[in-house]
Write a protein that holds these residues in place. Structure first.
Motif, PDB file in Angstrom:
ATOM      1  N   LEU A 188       0.828  -1.209   0.000  1.00 48.69           N
ATOM      2  CA  LEU A 188       0.000   0.000   0.000  1.00 48.69           C
ATOM      3  C   LEU A 188       0.864   1.261   0.000  1.00 48.69           C
ATOM      4  O   LEU A 188       0.550   2.257  -0.665  1.00 48.69           O
ATOM      5  CB  LEU A 188      -0.928  -0.011   1.217  1.00 48.69           C
ATOM      6  N   GLY A 189       1.952   1.226   0.769  1.00 51.45           N
ATOM      7  CA  GLY A 189       2.854   2.380   0.770  1.00 51.45           C
ATOM      8  C   GLY A 189       3.477   2.628  -0.595  1.00 51.45           C
ATOM      9  O   GLY A 189       3.643   3.777  -1.018  1.00 51.45           O
ATOM     10  N   HIS A 218       0.801   4.105  -2.775  1.00 51.02           N
ATOM     11  CA  HIS A 218       0.589   5.494  -2.363  1.00 51.02           C
ATOM     12  C   HIS A 218       1.716   6.399  -2.845  1.00 51.02           C
ATOM     13  O   HIS A 218       1.480   7.542  -3.275  1.00 51.02           O
ATOM     14  CB  HIS A 218       0.471   5.558  -0.842  1.00 51.02           C
ATOM     15  N   SER A 219       2.960   5.912  -2.789  1.00 51.91           N
ATOM     16  CA  SER A 219       4.094   6.710  -3.253  1.00 51.91           C
ATOM     17  C   SER A 219       4.010   6.974  -4.747  1.00 51.91           C
ATOM     18  O   SER A 219       4.364   8.051  -5.219  1.00 51.91           O
ATOM     19  CB  SER A 219       5.415   5.986  -2.923  1.00 51.91           C
ATOM     20  N   HIS A 251       1.266   7.192  -6.515  1.00 51.54           N
ATOM     21  CA  HIS A 251       0.174   8.117  -6.790  1.00 51.54           C
ATOM     22  C   HIS A 251       0.458   9.518  -6.269  1.00 51.54           C
ATOM     23  O   HIS A 251      -0.225  10.463  -6.666  1.00 51.54           O
ATOM     24  CB  HIS A 251      -1.135   7.600  -6.190  1.00 51.54           C
ATOM     25  N   THR A 252       1.431   9.645  -5.374  1.00 52.17           N
ATOM     26  CA  THR A 252       1.757  11.007  -4.906  1.00 52.17           C
ATOM     27  C   THR A 252       2.411  11.840  -5.990  1.00 52.17           C
ATOM     28  O   THR A 252       2.457  13.062  -5.889  1.00 52.17           O
ATOM     29  CB  THR A 252       2.710  10.943  -3.697  1.00 52.17           C
ATOM     30  N   THR A 299       9.888   4.674  -4.757  1.00 53.40           N
ATOM     31  CA  THR A 299       8.521   4.163  -4.663  1.00 53.40           C
ATOM     32  C   THR A 299       8.462   2.664  -4.461  1.00 53.40           C
ATOM     33  O   THR A 299       7.383   2.119  -4.285  1.00 53.40           O
ATOM     34  CB  THR A 299       7.753   4.515  -5.941  1.00 53.40           C
TER      35      THR A 299
END
Length: 576
Positions: free
Chosen positions: A37-38, A41-42, A44-45, A448
């Motif tokens: 998930l991290g 999330h990275s 998509h940041t 990422t």
């Protein structure tokens, strides 16, 4: 209390061990799931950052539109020319000056930045704040436009045409065959402390002496910048005439010579003994340091010299003015001629004979130099015994003109530069500052991906559990299969994340290229709008600032016949 059978106790321990193993494996899977998930999330940041860059690109374009394209009044106030002239200049710099748009900045923004700096004498940090660019980008763009402007010298410099004999202009009809006027001007600059004496004028200003030649209608014909401010205008003119790409007067026009005025006061013939005494006293005064200053001595040194010479030659009756002042001026002039021959630029053929105190050179070198420096002919066979003493006094702050260059000289330097090294330098600098490229294909995606620390922790955890796995043989097969499943799940999630990243990157790159293509096409839209009859100037620039933001409308506009464009533009402006 009765004790449980050994078989029951063993089964109970196995169930407890299996439960603990299951719980630990679930914790491992959960940790891997959180890592995945991290990673997602990275990835998509980056999307908000890309969107912010695109919005920032449009914000910078809006600033340029308000600075240049809003109205002719604003354009003249900010860049000192109207919008039509600005468009013509951008087109000339692109086609003739080889100025190109970068991935982050179009040609019109580079030109506007350049004109804004030279129009208002602004510093790099001010332009950096106004245009929202980094200082390195501002400096690089300024030099790119400057080199492109220098490449336009053949177009911008006007060819001199003489005043005709039948001219009726009341201002110029009296100057038959006149080509123009020349004069020098002083421009204040900043130089290193060690060079300030050479650039300091008699009024104390640190300036550079620039020679300019103009036609009667105030069009530049020739410019020679770079000479130190302490140099005389006549020396700059001699240098301009003697240069390979210097000031050339067309054949057929007579060059009038300026008659030298006779010096005021009583003339006096100096004998060698008096010259030797004068130079010796000047050296002693210089060594004392009381009257030392830039370019020689301070005011009032002539009176001190008069007292020193009176002790050496009491019967000579030499006065500070006019005798000493006039003779020192003559000696310094002769020394300057010899010094320029020995230390000047492109004068490698001259040498100095210490024994005879004489300038020596080949006949070909003499003939070539004398053709442009008439005053040097007297030293072809004449000795100058005071050269070393006067060099110790005046040579330190003597102007050399090492920074004086014409446009043709600068173009030669530009042509011999290593283009490959320049391009690689610009590519490295593209990643500096606030406008760095945001193409995700070129970015390092290692940030990422799962870092080695979680992997190390998992390995350490596996090694810690290995002892338990040896003891609990029944749960070993289940644990191994569960670990394989979790690793496979993490690899799949990572692969999906990389695919998402590539899709985002490709979408952004395509969108950026399309936007830059549209903005470059906007510069070509202005001549088409000028062909539309009946369209006012304000309507033309309003359409120019709005149509490029709508690619479909712009393509429709180019496809319309000229008779329909007027009505289409006005309807477009009314709708938007």
């Amino acid at each position: 209390m009765a004790r449980l059978p050994l078989i029951v106790q063993s089964e109970r321990r196995k169930r407890i061990g299996l439960a603990i193993t299951m719980w630990l494996q679930m914790c491992t899977v959960a940790s891997w799931f959180l890592v995945a998930l991290g990673a997602i999330h990275s990835l998509h940041t980056y999307r908000p950052r890309v969107r912010s860059y695109i919005l920032d690109f449009y914000a910078k374009r809006d600033y340029i539109k308000g600075l240049v394209y809003a109205s002719d009044e604003t354009c003249i106030e900010q860049v000192r020319m109207n919008r039509t002239t600005f468009f013509k200049l951008c087109e000339m710099l692109q086609t003739l000056g080889e100025l190109k748009s970068s991935r982050n900045m179009l040609v019109d923004e580079q030109v506007a930045m350049f004109l804004h700096i030279i129009s208002h004498h602004l510093k790099n940090r001010v332009i950096k704040h106004h245009f929202n660019r980094s200082g390195e980008t501002v400096s690089r763009s300024f030099h790119n436009v400057l080199n492109a402007v220098i490449l336009l010298q053949d177009v911008l410099f006007k060819k001199a045409e003489p005043i005709t004999a039948n001219s009726t202009d009341p201002r110029w009809k009296w100057f038959k065959n006149c080509l123009g006027a020349l004069d020098g001007t002083h421009i204040k600059i900043r130089v290193p402390t060690v060079d300030k004496p050479r650039y300091r004028t008699r009024k104390g200003d640190i300036v550079t002496n620039m020679l300019g030649v103009c036609t009667p209608d105030m069009q530049f014909v020739y410019v020679l910048p770079g000479w130190e401010g302490s140099v005389a205008d006549g020396r700059v003119l001699r240098d301009a005439i003697s240069r390979r790409h210097g000031l050339k007067v067309p054949h057929g026009f007579s060059q009038s010579s300026v008659s030298s005025q006779s010096s005021r006061g009583t003339k006096r013939k100096w004998v060698p003994e008096e010259d030797a005494a004068l130079v010796a006293c000047m050296v002693d005064l210089h060594n004392a340091g009381t009257f030392n200053a830039d370019m020689g001595f301070k005011a009032g040194y002539l009176n001190e010299l008069e007292k020193m010479i009176e002790k050496v030659l009491p019967n000579a009756m030499l006065k500070a003015k006019p005798n000493l002042e006039s003779r020192i001026r003559t000696l310094k002039r002769d020394w300057s001629i010899v010094y320029d021959m020995l230390s000047g630029k492109n004068n490698s053929g001259f040498g100095w004979d210490e024994h005879r105190q004489l300038v020596v050179a080949e006949d070909a070198v003499w003939n070539s130099y004398i053709s442009s420096h008439k005053e040097a002919a007297q030293f072809r066979h004449r000795s100058f015994p005071y050269y070393d003493q006067l060099t110790a006094i005046y040579a330190k702050d003597r102007a050399t003109g090492k920074d004086a260059q014409t446009a043709a000289d600068i173009i030669e330097e530009i042509n011999v530069e290593d283009v490959a090294a320049t391009n690689s330098h610009e590519e490295r600098n593209d990643f500096h500052g606030s406008e760095a490229d945001v193409s995700l294909d070129d970015m390092d995606l290692s940030a990422t991906q799962p870092q080695p620390e979680p992997q190390l922790a998992r390995n350490q955890g596996d090694s810690a559990f290995s002892k338990k796995k040896k003891k609990i043989s029944d749960a070993s097969d289940f644990s191994t299969s569960f670990n394989d499943t979790a690793a496979l799940l993490a690899e799949n999630i990572r692969a999906v994340g990389l695919e998402i990243s590539k899709s985002i990157a490709s979408e952004v790159v395509i969108q950026q290229k399309s936007e830059i293509t549209i903005q470059e096409s906007a510069l070509k839209l202005y001549p088409t709008l000028c062909e539309v009859e009946g369209l006012t100037e304000d309507e033309r620039y309003q359409a120019l600032s709005k149509i490029p933001d709508h690619p479909t409308q712009m393509l429709i506009f180019f496809s319309l016949p000229s008779a329909v464009r007027l009505e289409w533009v006005r309807r477009f402006l009314a709708d938007h």
